[in-house]
Design an enzyme around this catalytic site. Structure first.
Site, mmCIF file in Angstrom:
data_model
loop_
_atom_site.group_PDB
_atom_site.id
_atom_site.type_symbol
_atom_site.label_atom_id
_atom_site.label_comp_id
_atom_site.label_asym_id
_atom_site.label_seq_id
_atom_site.Cartn_x
_atom_site.Cartn_y
_atom_site.Cartn_z
ATOM 1 N N HIS A 1 0.971 -1.230 0.094
ATOM 2 C CA HIS A 1 0.054 -0.125 -0.170
ATOM 3 C C HIS A 1 1.181 1.476 0.032
ATOM 4 C CE1 HIS A 1 0.731 -1.682 4.112
ATOM 5 N NE2 HIS A 1 0.736 -0.354 4.580
ATOM 6 N N HIS B 1 0.618 5.063 1.117
ATOM 7 C CA HIS B 1 -0.163 6.279 1.584
ATOM 8 C C HIS B 1 0.055 7.806 1.162
ATOM 9 C CE1 HIS B 1 -0.115 4.356 5.539
ATOM 10 N NE2 HIS B 1 1.340 3.399 4.878
HETATM 11 P P1 AMP Z 1 1.464 0.345 7.703
HETATM 12 O O1 AMP Z 1 2.642 0.719 8.804
HETATM 13 O O2 AMP Z 1 1.792 1.625 5.916
HETATM 14 O O3 AMP Z 1 1.638 -0.788 6.732
HETATM 15 O O4 AMP Z 1 0.178 1.545 7.794
HETATM 16 C C1 AMP Z 1 -1.004 0.057 7.023
HETATM 17 C C2 AMP Z 1 -1.962 1.909 7.655
HETATM 18 O O5 AMP Z 1 -3.151 0.109 7.476
HETATM 19 C C3 AMP Z 1 -2.262 2.211 8.582
HETATM 20 O O6 AMP Z 1 -2.254 3.637 8.432
HETATM 21 C C4 AMP Z 1 -3.837 1.823 9.701
HETATM 22 O O7 AMP Z 1 -4.315 2.307 10.411
HETATM 23 C C5 AMP Z 1 -4.661 1.765 8.054
HETATM 24 N N1 AMP Z 1 -5.351 0.157 8.457
HETATM 25 C C6 AMP Z 1 -5.396 -0.732 8.610
HETATM 26 N N2 AMP Z 1 -6.727 -1.283 8.723
HETATM 27 C C7 AMP Z 1 -7.674 -0.268 8.239
HETATM 28 C C8 AMP Z 1 -8.827 -0.507 7.630
HETATM 29 N N3 AMP Z 1 -9.603 -1.477 7.981
HETATM 30 N N4 AMP Z 1 -9.608 0.404 6.801
HETATM 31 C C9 AMP Z 1 -8.241 1.394 6.308
HETATM 32 N N5 AMP Z 1 -7.506 2.253 6.733
HETATM 33 C C10 AMP Z 1 -6.473 0.752 7.727
#
Ligand code: AMP
Length: 140
Positions: A101, A103
């Site tokens: 993903h 950001h």
């Molecule tokens: P990372 O630390 O780069 O793996 O970021 C994962 C991101 O996914 C975090 O910013 C979380 O807030 C986001 N996240 C986790 N679960 C969900 C969800 N169900 N819907 C939207 N965002 C999510």
């Protein structure tokens, strides 16, 4: 992680609800549930890969195609004056969800976000040694 246990696969398929900003046949963008700033958005491929390390180039290309328009839309919608495009790879980098993903984090002057950017420097010869190591890996 198995793709069938993956929360972002479930978001991509619609099994888990999300606030979808954009959807094509291959990618989805949705609002981060715990935003660092309003409009913080995640762009993912629908097909499962853990990170940039195992992502096929074609998948990265599909994400890249959507990135500029998505970035412009988020900035216009939020009135942000800057944007961080961030991709965490591996636990050490802060990756918590092991589905690739990107950001997109809207930024403003003085918003208090950010991380320590403890810039270092190379001593004599270190940059050249590092360069030849990385270029050597690229050639392999
Ligand atoms: P990372 O630390 O780069 O793996 O970021 C994962 C991101 O996914 C975090 O910013 C979380 O807030 C986001 N996240 C986790 N679960 C969900 C969800 N169900 N819907 C939207 N965002 C999510």
């Amino acid at each position: 992680m198995n793709a069938s246990d993956c929360i972002f696969c479930k978001i991509a398929s619609g099994e888990i609800p999300s606030h979808r900003v954009l959807e094509t046949g291959d990618v989805v963008a949705f609002l981060d549930v715990s935003p660092l700033a309003p409009g913080h958005t995640l762009l993912i491929p629908k097909s499962h890969c853990e990170s940039i390390l195992d992502a096929p180039a074609a998948v990265v290309r599909l994400l890249s195609v959507e990135l500029p328009g998505l970035a412009r839309s988020i900035m216009r919608a939020t009135g942000a004056t800057g944007l961080n495009v961030l991709q965490n790879t591996g636990r050490s980098s802060g990756q918590a969800v092991f589905h690739l993903h990107i950001h997109l984090i809207p930024r403003r002057d003085g918003d208090g976000l950010g991380y320590r950017w403890n810039a270092g420097s190379y001593a004599g010869g270190e940059a050249e040694a590092m360069l030849s190591k990385i270029v050597g890996e690229l050639r392999d």
